[in-house]
Design a protein around this motif. Structure first.
Motif, PDB file in Angstrom:
ATOM      1  N   GLU A   1       0.322   4.358  -0.161  1.00 56.11           N
ATOM      2  CA  GLU A   1      -0.095   5.430   0.748  1.00 56.11           C
ATOM      3  C   GLU A   1       0.373   5.147   2.173  1.00 56.11           C
ATOM      4  N   GLN A   2       0.333   3.875   2.542  1.00 55.62           N
ATOM      5  CA  GLN A   2       0.809   3.502   3.873  1.00 55.62           C
ATOM      6  C   GLN A   2       2.306   3.763   4.016  1.00 55.62           C
TER       7      GLN A   2
ATOM      8  N   ASP B   1       0.870  -1.179   0.000  1.00 58.22           N
ATOM      9  CA  ASP B   1       0.000   0.000   0.000  1.00 58.22           C
ATOM     10  C   ASP B   1       0.908   1.230   0.000  1.00 58.22           C
TER      11      ASP B   1
ATOM     12  N   PHE C   1       2.750   7.506   4.433  1.00 54.36           N
ATOM     13  CA  PHE C   1       2.319   7.866   5.785  1.00 54.36           C
ATOM     14  C   PHE C   1       3.399   7.496   6.801  1.00 54.36           C
ATOM     15  N   GLY C   2       3.900   6.290   6.715  1.00 52.71           N
ATOM     16  CA  GLY C   2       4.883   5.807   7.685  1.00 52.71           C
ATOM     17  C   GLY C   2       6.163   6.639   7.672  1.00 52.71           C
TER      18      GLY C   2
END
Lengths: 208, 208
Positions: B160-161, B158, B164-165
């Motif tokens: 987007e993950q 993912d 984000f991370g």
DNA sequence: CCTACCGATCGGTAGG
DNA sequence: CCTACCGATCGGTAGG
């Protein structure tokens, strides 16, 4: 209106003031809460609002403790009786992300915001906040150590790195949702947490 | 002292004001910079300090742009010509963590702090900040996608993950160092980043 | 818990 | 880029 109140009424008033102050602080920062606007928002006089605390610094400290207690109840208490180590780490991450997804304050997680507002400002608020966070940090580190001992994390694991990673991911949920409308922020945080904990399940992508 | 200055001198003065405002804002927040203290710190009059910008809002927007340009130069520019995908992600993480470890402003990373100060406050500063961050976020997502296509990340990733991370880990360096004196914060962030990117090297634990 | 008040500082402006 | 000033709000207090 008016006149002095009983001890119980005063205690209720005090809690109302703190709740209102925490709501305001979550949006405008703990320094941004002014006595005047706090009083207006409570339909009280300035003297009535600040009188319970003495001065603004004491109000800030009481508001911080109020928010820290909410945080403790919502995030840590649900995991309190879970088996130490990886099971409790996973339980903490679960309640933490539920809280991040539906925070108790209108501006999002109070503690995360305060940690950025007061990290470089010396003083009593900085120190009180650091004390709260050190306790939670130590709890994460302790459970990570237990997880290593139980074989649920590799022996080479840096437990401080684990704690750092979980704190970082949890704190970022509010700003990423509110700044660029990422409604899946808590989900991304949760998946990244599982990744750091070696529970990499890229398919299990639903909260709660 | 005094009198009107040439265009070049005015431009230099403007940069000095913005540099000073960014320093103050990194410690006390962008809202906490007052015209009076800014002027005092610059040995200028209030009218002289604010005159270049018109009002406080315009000063805040100019200060944000100033800090964003510093961030871009320090973090993104060094990785600009690296091969897209995983190589560039790793280069960005490297320069990002060097910057987080030795930030340009006394209070730490300006952008990270501002994203917590203005995430729940609507207005022009919120919008300008969100626009900057969206650009950087899109860059991370694009390189993560390229990395997936190149096989450097699993197909199930993912992206987007991942973005984000990385954002979460980078932002947390300053508060964790300044709140409980974790001098290894940048190192923990770097190792966690590599973990999220599947480059898990728990032994390579030295920065730069 | 209120009214009435304090000096200090806020953002901002007129005029030079 | 300065001085001198504006009304509004700041945190706080005296007195009831």
């Amino acid at each position: 209106m008016a006149g002095r109140r009983s001890v119980v009424e005063a205690s209720n008033t005090r809690q109302s003031i703190l709740s209102c102050a925490a709501d305001m602080a979550s949006v405008e920062g703990l320094e941004g809460v002014t006595v005047g606007r706090l009083a207006t928002s409570l339909n009280m006089s300035k003297a009535g609002a600040i009188g319970h605390f003495g001065n603004k610094l004491e109000l800030q400290l009481a508001t911080l403790d109020f928010a820290a207690e909410v945080f403790r109840k919502e995030v840590w208490q649900p995991a309190e009786h879970v088996t130490a180590g990886m099971p409790r780490l996973l339980a903490i991450c679960a309640s933490w992300m539920e809280y991040a997804d539906r925070p108790a304050f209108p501006g999002g997680c109070f503690i995360a915001a305060a940690s950025f507002e007061f990290d470089s400002r010396p003083g009593p608020v900085h120190d009180a906040l650091a004390a709260h966070m050190r306790r939670w940090h130590a709890q994460l580190v302790a459970d990570a150590k237990t997880a290593v001992e139980a074989g649920d994390l590799p022996a080479s694991t840096d437990v401080e790195q684990i704690a750092f990673g979980l704190e970082a991911l949890a704190a970022r949920v509010t700003p990423n949702r509110q700044l660029y409308g990422d409604e899946r922020a808590a989900e991304h945080a949760r998946d990244s947490m599982l990744n750091l904990l070696g529970q990499r399940t890229r398919s299990s992508s639903s909260l709660a």
